[in-house]
Motif scaffolding. Structure first.
Motif, short mmCIF file in Angstrom:
data_model
loop_
_atom_site.label_atom_id
_atom_site.label_comp_id
_atom_site.label_asym_id
_atom_site.label_seq_id
_atom_site.Cartn_x
_atom_site.Cartn_y
_atom_site.Cartn_z
N VAL A 120 22.65 -18.35 -15.77
CA VAL A 120 21.74 -18.11 -14.65
C VAL A 120 20.32 -17.96 -15.19
CG1 VAL A 120 21.15 -16.44 -12.83
CG2 VAL A 120 23.54 -17.07 -13.25
N VAL A 121 19.34 -18.46 -14.43
CA VAL A 121 17.95 -18.38 -14.85
C VAL A 121 17.27 -17.16 -14.21
CG1 VAL A 121 17.73 -20.86 -15.25
CG2 VAL A 121 17.20 -19.93 -12.99
N VAL A 122 16.15 -16.74 -14.83
CA VAL A 122 15.48 -15.51 -14.41
C VAL A 122 13.99 -15.76 -14.18
CG1 VAL A 122 14.89 -13.14 -15.05
CG2 VAL A 122 17.11 -14.08 -15.68
N GLU A 123 13.53 -15.28 -13.03
CA GLU A 123 12.10 -15.22 -12.72
C GLU A 123 11.64 -13.78 -12.89
OE1 GLU A 123 9.52 -15.19 -8.61
OE2 GLU A 123 11.10 -16.72 -8.79
N ALA A 124 10.48 -13.60 -13.50
CA ALA A 124 9.91 -12.26 -13.66
C ALA A 124 8.51 -12.26 -13.05
CB ALA A 124 9.86 -11.88 -15.13
N GLU A 125 7.86 -11.10 -13.04
CA GLU A 125 6.54 -11.02 -12.41
C GLU A 125 5.59 -10.16 -13.24
OE1 GLU A 125 4.39 -9.80 -8.17
OE2 GLU A 125 6.52 -10.31 -8.21
N LEU A 126 4.35 -10.65 -13.33
CA LEU A 126 3.25 -9.91 -13.94
C LEU A 126 2.11 -9.87 -12.94
CD1 LEU A 126 2.66 -10.89 -17.69
CD2 LEU A 126 3.10 -8.61 -16.76
N GLY A 127 1.54 -8.69 -12.72
CA GLY A 127 0.56 -8.54 -11.65
C GLY A 127 1.29 -8.09 -10.40
N THR A 128 0.57 -7.48 -9.48
CA THR A 128 1.20 -6.90 -8.30
C THR A 128 0.53 -7.39 -7.04
OG1 THR A 128 1.60 -4.91 -9.63
CG2 THR A 128 1.98 -4.73 -7.26
N LEU A 129 1.31 -8.01 -6.14
CA LEU A 129 0.79 -8.51 -4.88
C LEU A 129 0.74 -7.41 -3.85
CD1 LEU A 129 1.66 -11.21 -6.28
CD2 LEU A 129 2.21 -12.06 -4.00
N ALA A 130 -0.32 -7.39 -3.06
CA ALA A 130 -0.39 -6.48 -1.93
C ALA A 130 0.46 -7.00 -0.79
CB ALA A 130 -1.84 -6.32 -1.47
N GLY A 131 0.73 -6.12 0.18
CA GLY A 131 1.43 -6.55 1.39
C GLY A 131 2.80 -5.92 1.53
N VAL A 132 3.48 -6.32 2.62
CA VAL A 132 4.79 -5.77 2.96
C VAL A 132 5.77 -6.89 3.21
CG1 VAL A 132 6.08 -4.37 4.61
CG2 VAL A 132 3.75 -3.72 3.99
N GLU A 133 6.92 -6.83 2.56
CA GLU A 133 8.01 -7.77 2.81
C GLU A 133 9.31 -7.09 2.43
OE1 GLU A 133 9.73 -12.16 1.45
OE2 GLU A 133 7.72 -11.56 0.88
N ASP A 134 10.14 -6.76 3.44
CA ASP A 134 11.36 -6.01 3.21
C ASP A 134 11.06 -4.73 2.41
OD1 ASP A 134 12.63 -7.92 4.65
OD2 ASP A 134 13.86 -8.70 3.04
N GLU A 135 11.69 -4.56 1.24
CA GLU A 135 11.48 -3.34 0.47
C GLU A 135 10.19 -3.35 -0.34
OE1 GLU A 135 14.36 -4.99 0.49
OE2 GLU A 135 15.58 -3.58 1.63
N VAL A 136 9.52 -4.51 -0.41
CA VAL A 136 8.29 -4.62 -1.20
C VAL A 136 7.11 -4.14 -0.35
CG1 VAL A 136 6.78 -6.17 -2.49
CG2 VAL A 136 9.24 -6.60 -2.43
N LYS A 137 6.53 -3.02 -0.74
CA LYS A 137 5.40 -2.44 0.00
C LYS A 137 4.35 -2.00 -1.01
CE LYS A 137 8.35 -0.73 3.77
NZ LYS A 137 9.63 -1.25 3.25
N VAL A 138 3.25 -2.74 -1.06
CA VAL A 138 2.18 -2.46 -2.02
C VAL A 138 0.85 -2.43 -1.29
CG1 VAL A 138 1.01 -3.23 -4.12
CG2 VAL A 138 3.47 -3.61 -3.87
N SER A 139 0.12 -1.34 -1.41
CA SER A 139 -1.19 -1.25 -0.77
C SER A 139 -2.20 -2.10 -1.51
CB SER A 139 -1.66 0.20 -0.76
OG SER A 139 -1.95 0.64 -2.08
N ALA A 140 -3.29 -2.43 -0.82
CA ALA A 140 -4.35 -3.22 -1.45
C ALA A 140 -4.90 -2.51 -2.68
CB ALA A 140 -5.46 -3.50 -0.44
N GLU A 141 -4.96 -1.18 -2.61
CA GLU A 141 -5.50 -0.40 -3.73
C GLU A 141 -4.61 -0.47 -4.96
OE1 GLU A 141 -5.06 0.76 -0.63
OE2 GLU A 141 -7.16 0.72 0.03
N ASP A 142 -3.31 -0.64 -4.73
CA ASP A 142 -2.36 -0.67 -5.84
C ASP A 142 -2.06 -2.07 -6.36
OD1 ASP A 142 -2.06 2.09 -5.84
OD2 ASP A 142 -0.46 2.05 -4.35
N SER A 143 -2.61 -3.08 -5.71
CA SER A 143 -2.38 -4.45 -6.16
C SER A 143 -3.26 -4.76 -7.37
CB SER A 143 -2.69 -5.45 -5.03
OG SER A 143 -4.05 -5.40 -4.69
N SER A 144 -2.87 -5.76 -8.14
CA SER A 144 -3.66 -6.13 -9.32
C SER A 144 -3.42 -7.59 -9.66
CB SER A 144 -3.29 -5.25 -10.51
OG SER A 144 -1.93 -5.42 -10.86
#
Length: 311
Positions: free
Chosen positions: A129-153
């Motif tokens: 199985v292949v894996v996607e990872a993430e660097l940096g943080t997107l703002a916004g809301v989608e299901d359990e992902v909730k990041v304020s604009a202040e906390d995004s980078s």
């Protein structure tokens, strides 16, 4: 044809200057609309499932829907976990037949993100199985992902080589100005993705597939449908499609689309009930919703992603 991973898809996409559409699925009508569109234009597909969708629809039901889509279309389809938030969740999806998982530890400190991602990569690769990872943080809301604009980078390009080398991940989601949900930008502003960051990341990771999350364009016809039929979505603004197409021509091999599907379904159903208040058969209002999802996805595959004819 069995489920596939994204390895060959991404290689072809990178070399061909296009991106694969990664569409979130929650029920049968959404799966049908997406896959019928892809079959008509002969496009490869990533169907992705969030933690919330898996809880809502049940892992087994979703697996069988995707298996049915493969039988009906004959297309290469990858089944991907979107925003897996733990090793345990990723392991469960791998054991349950997913061919790709995302481990999103982007909210953690850099070293901790590496360690969590390494753990998932080791188990996933042992199971093909292949894996996607993430660097940096997107703002916004989608299901359990909730990041304020202040906390995004934004993603720091000087970190990507070390991260990819130490984790062994197969693709990398970066933050260049996209955002989860339908309210990505303030009304009156001109959205502009940070292509300077994308280009610098691409230089540091030549040939490596990059992913964009939060890339719905928020089609205004469906926002209007919602607002004209009892909804309240003023100022919903998405990512300009010409910028997404430009990103797809560079190193971006996977572009995620979720909110646009929700808007198409919700707008269509709201309009149907406004015009037919006496109707109550789910087949009558889900059929046009499925049809509009299909047309939306065809547009994305051809005009935005450029992956039509690539299956």
């Amino acid at each position: 044809m069995p489920l596939v991973t994204t390895k060959e898809m991404f290689k072809k996409a990178y070399d061909g200057g296009y991106a694969i559409g990664a569409f979130n699925v929650n029920n049968m009508e959404i799966v049908q609309g997406i896959t019928e569109a892809a079959k008509e234009v002969n496009a490869p597909l990533i169907l992705q499932v969030s933690k919330g969708a898996r809880a809502y629809a049940n892992h087994t039901y979703l697996m069988k829907l995707v298996e049915a889509a493969i039988l009906e279309t004959g297309l290469p389809i990858c089944l991907h976990l979107d925003h897996g938030d733990s090793y345990e969740l990723c392991k469960s999806c791998i054991d349950g037949g997913f061919t790709s998982v995302m481990i999103d530890a982007s909210s953690k400190p850099f070293a901790e993100n590496i360690e969590i991602t390494k753990q998932v990569v080791a188990y996933a690769h042992d199971h093909g199985v292949v894996v996607e990872a993430e660097l940096g943080t997107l703002a916004g809301v989608e299901d359990e992902v909730k990041v304020s604009a202040e906390d995004s980078s934004y993603t720091h390009p000087d970190e990507v080589e070390e991260f990819v080398t130490k984790t062994g991940c197969d693709s990398l989601a970066i933050a260049i100005g996209t955002s989860h949900g339908a309210y990505k930008f303030k009304p009156g502003t001109k959205p502009q993705l940070r292509f300077d960051i994308l280009e610098e990341v691409s230089k540091r990771l030549p040939g490596f597939p990059i992913v964009l999350h939060g890339s719905s364009s928020v089609p205004q016809e469906y926002v209007q449908m919602i607002n004209e039929n009892g909804g309240n979505m003023p100022g919903a603004i998405g990512v300009p499609e010409d910028q997404l197409r430009h990103a797809a021509s560079l190193s971006v091999c996977k572009i995620n689309i979720d909110s646009d599907l929700r808007l198409a379904m919700t707008g269509t159903i709201r309009k149907f009930f406004a015009e037919h208040p006496d109707k109550f058969d789910p087949r009558e209002y889900l059929k046009p919703a499925r049809a509009n999802i299909k047309e939306l996805v065809k547009h994305k595959l051809i005009d935005v992603l450029g992956c039509d004819g690539k299956a």
